[in-house]
Write an enzyme that holds these catalytic residues in place. Structure first.
Site, mmCIF file in Angstrom:
data_model
loop_
_atom_site.group_PDB
_atom_site.id
_atom_site.type_symbol
_atom_site.label_atom_id
_atom_site.label_comp_id
_atom_site.label_asym_id
_atom_site.label_seq_id
_atom_site.Cartn_x
_atom_site.Cartn_y
_atom_site.Cartn_z
ATOM 1 N N ASP A 200 29.148 -46.847 16.879
ATOM 2 C CA ASP A 200 28.167 -46.182 16.019
ATOM 3 C C ASP A 200 26.801 -46.437 16.654
ATOM 4 O O ASP A 200 26.347 -47.581 16.695
ATOM 5 C CB ASP A 200 28.249 -46.777 14.606
ATOM 6 C CG ASP A 200 27.184 -46.188 13.693
ATOM 7 O OD1 ASP A 200 27.093 -46.622 12.536
ATOM 8 O OD2 ASP A 200 26.423 -45.296 14.149
ATOM 9 N N LYS B 65 16.730 -41.753 13.608
ATOM 10 C CA LYS B 65 15.681 -42.739 13.865
ATOM 11 C C LYS B 65 14.996 -42.522 15.197
ATOM 12 O O LYS B 65 13.763 -42.466 15.263
ATOM 13 C CB LYS B 65 16.274 -44.162 13.819
ATOM 14 C CG LYS B 65 16.415 -44.751 12.423
ATOM 15 C CD LYS B 65 17.449 -44.073 11.566
ATOM 16 C CE LYS B 65 18.828 -44.582 11.787
ATOM 17 N NZ LYS B 65 19.833 -44.094 10.834
ATOM 18 N N TRP C 136 55.648 -34.240 8.660
ATOM 19 C CA TRP C 136 56.809 -34.132 7.769
ATOM 20 C C TRP C 136 56.345 -34.372 6.328
ATOM 21 O O TRP C 136 55.472 -35.181 6.100
ATOM 22 C CB TRP C 136 57.830 -35.163 8.237
ATOM 23 C CG TRP C 136 58.958 -35.366 7.283
ATOM 24 C CD1 TRP C 136 59.663 -34.413 6.634
ATOM 25 C CD2 TRP C 136 59.497 -36.622 6.891
ATOM 26 N NE1 TRP C 136 60.630 -34.974 5.864
ATOM 27 C CE2 TRP C 136 60.560 -36.326 6.004
ATOM 28 C CE3 TRP C 136 59.215 -37.947 7.205
ATOM 29 C CZ2 TRP C 136 61.313 -37.328 5.422
ATOM 30 C CZ3 TRP C 136 59.965 -38.939 6.620
ATOM 31 C CH2 TRP C 136 61.018 -38.623 5.735
#
Ligand SMILES: Cc1ncc(COP(=O)(O)O)c(CN[C@@](C)(CC(=O)O)C(=O)O)c1O
Length: 391
Positions: A204, A240, A123
């Site tokens: 993570d 990594k 909205w």
């Protein structure tokens, strides 16, 4: 005159700016312990042998083209990435409840996930409501400077007082910058609390396999949450653990309550990605898929990965021993207790500045050092600097 004339000079990034300062230093004894990027004993970046092999196979493949990937990225890479972090036997994968999209490494995965979580206003008035009450970021207690370990009590209290439905960012393993991870029992208590309060985990995982040397061991926290059937977000990076830093290879997975929800979630993720960068880069994801799909190359990767993790662990022991042999004041056992790429030394910003000026040692101002930046040759130099900084 310039339209940008009024612009102020932006500050250097607290982490990547350390490398900028290091590169400017002419000293022959300078050491860069800033960015968490793996270096060999000789202090050089490492391209894994298995990565070179995969690239050679890709170059030798005559049918390889450079077409756009779909918005969601390389499908095989997405499937293999979900399997890597959630496990080949994951119930969520078997029940088709995982939506995975390839993103620009860990940062890109976090960004797409955060963008996706910011409520999609419908909205016309929603944008004002949500921007006023948008995603506010609050931190929960984690690190205890006194013990240089986990402030578990504080963590539980803060998560207990988080509003139901809050999103909680969690490091899957090898916490950056502290190197302090919850034990498996503590993870179980965190999981129970979060599920009881309907807090949404956003994991993570930037160091899977780098912390303990085992890919499965470093994914245990994540797999505990998936095993309970609940939902979560998961950002994966190959920077990594596969040494693909500059290729920007990662994935965002969202474990959903059911397969048909996962289909709709993936469609919504495409709405976030398309206007952000349209579709992700091909090369890095092709390297990862080439390695993960072939059991012999996968095994070769795990051996090279363990060798990197082991070298970092040996640097921890060497630094700890060097400080003990110097009789450096203070308890340095956290150097060998902490895990992953970084040691949170406890040195303050004045001591960090002193070590940069007098010893040309470069680290982030919060006292974090990247253990991968150390070698047997430079441990004595760092230990002398720490000794001088604390006496
Ligand atoms: C916990 C965590 N998540 C995500 C990332 C993002 O990695 P990626 O986008 O390259 O995949 C890093 C990298 N942190 C580094 C290693 C580098 C950096 O700051 O960018 C660090 O030195 O902390 C990280 O430490």
């Amino acid at each position: 005159s310039s339209v940008f004339a009024a612009l102020a000079q932006a500050p250097e990034d607290p982490i990547l700016g350390v490398t900028v300062a290091y590169n400017k230093d002419p000293s022959p004894v300078k050491v860069n312990l800033g960015v968490g990027a793996y270096r060999t004993e000789e202090g050089k970046p490492l391209v894994l042998k298995v990565v070179r092999r995969a690239e050679q196979m890709l170059i030798n493949n005559p049918s390889r083209v450079k077409e756009y990937l779909p918005i969601t990225g390389l499908a095989e890479f997405n499937k293999l990435s979900a399997k890597l972090i959630f496990g080949a036997d994951s119930p969520a994968i078997q029940e088709n409840r995982v939506a995975t999209v390839q993103c620009l490494s860990g940062t890109g995965s976090l960004r797409v996930g955060a963008h996706y979580l910011h409520p999609q206003p419908t909205w016309g008035n929603h944008p004002k409501v949500f921007t006023l009450s948008g995603l506010t970021v609050r931190s929960y207690r984690y690190y205890d400077p006194a013990t240089r370990g986990l402030d578990f009590k504080g963590l539980l209290e803060d998560l207990s007082s988080a509003p139901s439905g809050s999103i909680v960012l969690l490091h899957a393993c090898a916490h950056n910058p502290t190197g302090v991870d919850p034990t498996i029992d503590q993870w179980e208590q965190i999981r129970q609390l979060m599920r009881s309060k309907s807090l949404l985990p956003f994991f993570d995982s930037a160091y899977q396999g780098f912390a303990s040397g085992s890919l499965d061991k470093d994914a245990r926290s994540v797999r505990m949450f998936v095993a309970d059937g609940g939902e979560l977000l998961m950002a994966q990076s190959y920077a990594k653990n596969m040494g693909l830093y500059g290729e920007r290879v990662g994935a965002l997975s969202i474990v959903c309550g059911s397969a048909d929800v996962a289909v709709r979630v993936e469609s919504q993720l495409k709405l976030v990605i398309r206007p952000m960068y349209s579709n992700p880069p091909l090369h890095g994801a092709s390297i990862v898929a080439t390695i993960l799909r072939d059991s012999e190359m996968f095994n070769e990767w795990t051996l090279e990965l363990k060798a990197m993790a082991d070298r970092i662990i040996s640097m921890r022991q060497q630094l700890f021993d060097a400080l003990k042999s110097r009789g450096t004041p203070g308890d340095w056992s956290h150097i060998i207790k902490q895990i992953g790429m970084f040691t949170f030394t406890g040195l303050n910003s004045e001591q960090v500045a002193f070590m940069r000026q007098e010893y040309h040692i470069y680290m982030t101002s919060d006292g974090r050092i990247s253990m991968a930046g150390l070698s047997t040759r430079t441990v004595p130099h760092l230990s002398d600097a720490i000794h001088a900084a604390v006496t």
